[in-house]
Scaffold this active site. Structure first.
Site, short mmCIF file in Angstrom:
data_model
loop_
_atom_site.label_atom_id
_atom_site.label_comp_id
_atom_site.label_asym_id
_atom_site.label_seq_id
_atom_site.Cartn_x
_atom_site.Cartn_y
_atom_site.Cartn_z
N CYS A 144 7.37 5.21 -3.64
CA CYS A 144 5.53 4.28 -2.53
C CYS A 144 6.15 4.42 -1.02
O CYS A 144 6.72 3.49 -0.38
CB CYS A 144 4.94 3.93 -2.88
SG CYS A 144 3.66 3.18 -2.00
N CYS B 210 4.28 2.67 0.64
CA CYS B 210 4.16 0.31 0.50
C CYS B 210 5.64 0.06 1.08
O CYS B 210 6.63 -0.95 1.18
CB CYS B 210 4.62 0.42 -1.37
SG CYS B 210 3.38 1.42 -1.88
N ASP B 211 6.60 0.95 0.54
CA ASP B 211 8.34 0.81 0.81
C ASP B 211 9.25 1.01 2.14
O ASP B 211 9.74 0.79 2.67
CB ASP B 211 9.45 1.32 -0.41
CG ASP B 211 9.01 0.19 -1.61
OD1 ASP B 211 8.43 -1.26 -1.16
OD2 ASP B 211 8.98 1.34 -2.92
#
Ligand code: NAP
Length: 293
Positions: free
Chosen positions: A129, A132-133
């Site tokens: 992701c 997200c990261d």
């Protein structure tokens, strides 16, 4: 007993819940992770008709709040199995819930690469992701694997925060949307590595580099990166429900546009066999399944 249980709180499941509850039914929705499903991890949604641009998170929250405001009940529990019968039983780690109809909106999750150290590198450089990261890799070099719209979007997003992005694709043309391809090609800090497969990811405990192999020349190349984002497609979350759902060889539910598998069993969204998996088709499915149920 609830009238209808919806399994999955992505756009399809939330829409199914809205449509069912507005028809006067009691609806309980189970979600094991984040409401909004995959869309909650999308940086920007730009192709939903009438909405110019919205973050995936905001869209997810809007869907959730809308379903809640209509009276849908929610539980953050993982559904382990479903028992069919006139009264259906939905079983989670915490309990057993009865209902008259079940809507399966179980979506799909990221496909794994199969590298032997894949599990060990999760959270140590490897991610599924970008949204997200991505921030963990600010100003560093990263690689994205895949050639679909997710990989293209991930590469574009990461190119804004990272020093350099290598986009590694196993063919020489992309499967993803042409508009995204055009933007990727124009980005100076994205290097596209065509016709290449991911052979290994090196580094202990943290990722240090990947090795890719050109399928035409058999040449191997080491690419030093601190981040590796896998965007190589999805696997439907249907395995636990094969006792009820007819599945094709890829695990997608075989069911037509009616979204009805049989009386009391409905399916919608990315887990259904279909030609286009998009937010638009997920919510379309959800409205059909919720109404039918
Ligand atoms: P996808 O379209 O299935 O693409 C998966 C990509 O990964 C393909 O390019 C595939 O290569 C490659 N791949 C598969 N297995 C691989 C492996 N083992 N090793 C290396 N590469 C591998 O998946 P997606 O990009 O996640 O998209 C899923 C759905 O969501 C699609 O319907 C897509 O249109 C939709 N989506 C839409 C948007 C949007 O904004 N419009 C954004 C994201 C996703 P090949 O091409 O060679 O098969």
């Amino acid at each position: 007993m609830t009238d209808i249980i919806v399994i999955g709180g992505g756009p399809a499941g939330l829409t199914a819940a809205m449509y069912a509850v507005r028809r006067g039914k009691s609806v309980l929705l189970f979600e094991k992770e984040a409401y909004g499903g995959q869309i909650s991890k999308s940086a920007l949604v730009e192709n939903y008709p009438s909405v110019k641009a919205v973050s995936g998170f905001e869209m997810s929250m809007n869907l959730y709040n809308q379903a809640k405001s209509f009276g849908c009940e929610f539980k953050k529990e993982n559904v382990i199995s479903v028992k069919d019968g006139e009264i259906k039983k939905v079983i989670t780690a915490k309990g057993e819930y009865e209902c008259k109809a079940v809507v399966f909106a179980v979506g799909a999750s990221p496909r794994k690469s199969g590298l032997p150290n894949e599990g060990a590198l999760i959270g140590r450089g490897l991610s599924y992701c970008a949204h997200c990261d991505g921030n963990f890799f600010r100003k560093r070099d990263v690689a994205v694997i895949g050639g679909g719209s997710t990989a293209l979007q991930d590469a574009l997003y990461l190119s804004e925060i990272c020093n350099k992005v290598y986009l590694v694709h196993r063919r020489n043309e992309f499967r993803g949307e042409e508009a995204l391809v055009k933007r990727v090609v124009e980005k100076e800090n994205i290097e596209i590595v065509y016709d290449s497969t991911l052979e290994s990811a090196e580094g202990t405990p943290m990722l240090k580099s990947i090795f890719v192999k050109n399928k035409n020349t058999a040449e191997e190349r080491e690419i030093p990166v601190s981040g590796l984002f896998l965007a190589i497609g999805q696997v439907p979350g249907t395995a636990e429900f094969s006792n009820i759902l007819p599945l094709d060889s890829h695990g997608y539910v075989i069911c037509d546009e009616s979204c009805k598998v049989k009386d009391g069993i409905y399916v919608c969204g990315d887990c259904r066999q279909k030609t286009l998996r998009q937010l638009t088709t997920a919510v379309a499915d959800g409205s059909v399944a919720g109404s039918e149920a």
